[in-house]
Design a protein around this motif. Structure first.
Motif, PDB file in Angstrom:
ATOM      1  N   LEU A   1      12.930  53.081  60.842  1.00  0.00           N
ATOM      2  CA  LEU A   1      13.116  51.753  59.723  1.00  0.00           C
ATOM      3  C   LEU A   1      13.809  50.743  60.108  1.00  0.00           C
ATOM      4  O   LEU A   1      13.405  49.513  60.321  1.00  0.00           O
ATOM      5  N   LEU A   2      15.236  51.035  60.562  1.00  0.00           N
ATOM      6  CA  LEU A   2      16.048  49.992  60.885  1.00  0.00           C
ATOM      7  C   LEU A   2      15.594  49.465  62.204  1.00  0.00           C
ATOM      8  O   LEU A   2      15.817  48.042  62.327  1.00  0.00           O
ATOM      9  N   GLY A   3      15.444  50.099  63.139  1.00  0.00           N
ATOM     10  CA  GLY A   3      14.736  49.517  64.512  1.00  0.00           C
ATOM     11  C   GLY A   3      13.623  48.694  64.233  1.00  0.00           C
ATOM     12  O   GLY A   3      13.406  47.620  64.958  1.00  0.00           O
TER      13      GLY A   3
ATOM     14  N   VAL B   1      14.751  45.471  62.746  1.00  0.00           N
ATOM     15  CA  VAL B   1      15.510  44.566  63.781  1.00  0.00           C
ATOM     16  C   VAL B   1      14.670  44.030  64.922  1.00  0.00           C
ATOM     17  O   VAL B   1      14.777  42.832  65.051  1.00  0.00           O
ATOM     18  N   VAL B   2      13.385  44.655  65.159  1.00  0.00           N
ATOM     19  CA  VAL B   2      12.266  44.121  65.882  1.00  0.00           C
ATOM     20  C   VAL B   2      11.862  42.788  65.175  1.00  0.00           C
ATOM     21  O   VAL B   2      11.521  41.647  65.830  1.00  0.00           O
ATOM     22  N   VAL B   3      11.590  43.069  64.163  1.00  0.00           N
ATOM     23  CA  VAL B   3      10.990  41.993  63.021  1.00  0.00           C
ATOM     24  C   VAL B   3      12.047  40.663  63.211  1.00  0.00           C
ATOM     25  O   VAL B   3      11.525  39.610  63.245  1.00  0.00           O
ATOM     26  N   GLY B   4      13.317  41.217  62.813  1.00  0.00           N
ATOM     27  CA  GLY B   4      14.312  40.092  62.929  1.00  0.00           C
ATOM     28  C   GLY B   4      14.553  39.355  64.148  1.00  0.00           C
ATOM     29  O   GLY B   4      14.624  38.167  64.296  1.00  0.00           O
ATOM     30  N   ILE B   5      14.367  40.177  65.579  1.00  0.00           N
ATOM     31  CA  ILE B   5      14.714  39.422  66.676  1.00  0.00           C
ATOM     32  C   ILE B   5      13.386  38.315  66.897  1.00  0.00           C
ATOM     33  O   ILE B   5      13.603  37.431  67.350  1.00  0.00           O
TER      34      ILE B   5
ATOM     35  N   LEU C   1       8.684  47.370  77.682  1.00  0.00           N
ATOM     36  CA  LEU C   1       9.459  47.684  78.953  1.00  0.00           C
ATOM     37  C   LEU C   1      10.654  48.068  78.982  1.00  0.00           C
ATOM     38  O   LEU C   1      11.057  49.022  79.587  1.00  0.00           O
ATOM     39  N   ALA C   2      11.651  47.655  78.102  1.00  0.00           N
ATOM     40  CA  ALA C   2      12.807  47.991  77.793  1.00  0.00           C
ATOM     41  C   ALA C   2      12.935  49.332  77.304  1.00  0.00           C
ATOM     42  O   ALA C   2      13.841  50.247  77.813  1.00  0.00           O
ATOM     43  N   LEU C   3      11.808  49.930  76.408  1.00  0.00           N
ATOM     44  CA  LEU C   3      11.819  51.087  76.005  1.00  0.00           C
ATOM     45  C   LEU C   3      11.579  52.131  77.210  1.00  0.00           C
ATOM     46  O   LEU C   3      12.053  53.265  77.131  1.00  0.00           O
TER      47      LEU C   3
ATOM     48  N   ILE D   1      20.076  54.617  69.179  1.00  0.00           N
ATOM     49  CA  ILE D   1      20.876  53.219  68.782  1.00  0.00           C
ATOM     50  C   ILE D   1      21.003  52.728  70.199  1.00  0.00           C
ATOM     51  O   ILE D   1      21.047  51.420  69.826  1.00  0.00           O
ATOM     52  N   GLY D   2      21.120  53.236  71.273  1.00  0.00           N
ATOM     53  CA  GLY D   2      21.211  52.468  72.574  1.00  0.00           C
ATOM     54  C   GLY D   2      20.071  51.574  72.631  1.00  0.00           C
ATOM     55  O   GLY D   2      19.996  50.471  73.253  1.00  0.00           O
ATOM     56  N   PHE D   3      18.741  52.140  72.416  1.00  0.00           N
ATOM     57  CA  PHE D   3      17.426  51.467  72.554  1.00  0.00           C
ATOM     58  C   PHE D   3      17.620  50.411  71.727  1.00  0.00           C
ATOM     59  O   PHE D   3      17.134  49.173  72.076  1.00  0.00           O
ATOM     60  N   ILE D   4      18.179  50.420  70.618  1.00  0.00           N
ATOM     61  CA  ILE D   4      18.152  49.159  69.533  1.00  0.00           C
ATOM     62  C   ILE D   4      18.786  48.056  70.088  1.00  0.00           C
ATOM     63  O   ILE D   4      18.657  47.084  70.116  1.00  0.00           O
ATOM     64  N   THR D   5      20.030  48.578  70.766  1.00  0.00           N
ATOM     65  CA  THR D   5      20.981  47.857  71.235  1.00  0.00           C
ATOM     66  C   THR D   5      20.332  46.803  72.346  1.00  0.00           C
ATOM     67  O   THR D   5      20.492  45.613  72.750  1.00  0.00           O
ATOM     68  N   VAL D   6      19.487  47.717  73.377  1.00  0.00           N
ATOM     69  CA  VAL D   6      18.911  47.043  74.323  1.00  0.00           C
ATOM     70  C   VAL D   6      17.804  46.149  73.915  1.00  0.00           C
ATOM     71  O   VAL D   6      17.695  45.160  74.428  1.00  0.00           O
ATOM     72  N   PHE D   7      17.162  46.578  72.729  1.00  0.00           N
ATOM     73  CA  PHE D   7      16.040  45.472  72.345  1.00  0.00           C
ATOM     74  C   PHE D   7      16.873  44.241  71.855  1.00  0.00           C
ATOM     75  O   PHE D   7      16.350  43.137  72.173  1.00  0.00           O
ATOM     76  N   GLY D   8      18.036  44.303  71.218  1.00  0.00           N
ATOM     77  CA  GLY D   8      18.916  43.012  70.934  1.00  0.00           C
ATOM     78  C   GLY D   8      19.196  42.384  71.933  1.00  0.00           C
ATOM     79  O   GLY D   8      19.156  40.961  72.216  1.00  0.00           O
ATOM     80  N   ILE D   9      19.526  43.002  73.078  1.00  0.00           N
ATOM     81  CA  ILE D   9      19.933  42.341  74.407  1.00  0.00           C
ATOM     82  C   ILE D   9      18.423  41.463  74.998  1.00  0.00           C
ATOM     83  O   ILE D   9      18.686  40.378  75.418  1.00  0.00           O
TER      84      ILE D   9
END
Length: 167
Positions: free
Chosen positions: A105-107, A110-114, A137-139, A159-167
């Motif tokens: 849910l949080l991920g 985050v994707v919508v927010g990004i 591709l990041a996933l 959690i690392g994947f969510i961080t990579v999405f943010g970057i």
């Protein structure tokens, strides 16, 4: 039958205990029951007006989700064939499932927010969509990295994947 420890009871002496029958005569217990010694829980625990037994195990060398998956594959058909029985898988597995659901849910948020922030930064939905297309591709790269390093997908790697999405 509940017997005291001090009686010096044996399997044979218990099997010979006389029982009253509805017709009147007494019969030995061994006539109507299979008397044997078995190892099992020494208490009857109850929860929600049901008898409960807890089976615990430690998992080494495998991830918890695959072990529970194997247990479900083997145990669930047996339990389904016996009416009145049920199995619940809990503990760390249950906590991990809840954490995975929350991270999903949080991920998504985050994707919508990004996407929203990219749209504000570029002032173009097309440019924001082009950047967002690269998230899978990041996933894929993250999953490949976990696989190559010999790790397993866990809450920490998500959690690392969510961080990579943010970057």
């Amino acid at each position: 039958i509940r017997l005291g420890e001090e009686g010096g009871w044996t399997i044979d002496s218990i099997a010979d205990l006389p029982l009253d029958t509805p017709a009147g005569p007494k019969v030995p217990l061994k006539v109507i029951a299979d008397v044997r010694k078995e190892m099992g829980p020494n208490t009857n625990s109850r929860e929600q007006v049901e008898r409960k037994i807890v089976v615990q195990c430690n998992v080494a060398g495998r991830d918890l989700a695959s072990v529970v998956g194997d247990c479900r594959r083997l145990i669930d058909p047996i339990v389904a064939a016996e009416p009145g029985y049920r199995v619940a898988y809990g503990g760390q597995f249950e906590s991990g499932q809840e954490a995975g659901r929350m991270l999903g849910l949080l991920g998504s948020a985050v994707v919508v927010g990004i996407g929203f922030l990219l749209h504000l930064a570029f002032d173009s939905a097309r440019d924001a969509a082009l950047v967002m297309v690269n998230l899978p591709l990041a996933l894929i790269g993250g999953v490949a990295g976990v696989f190559v390093s010999g790790g397993v997908l866990s809450v920490a790697s998500l959690i690392g994947f969510i961080t990579v999405f943010g970057i």
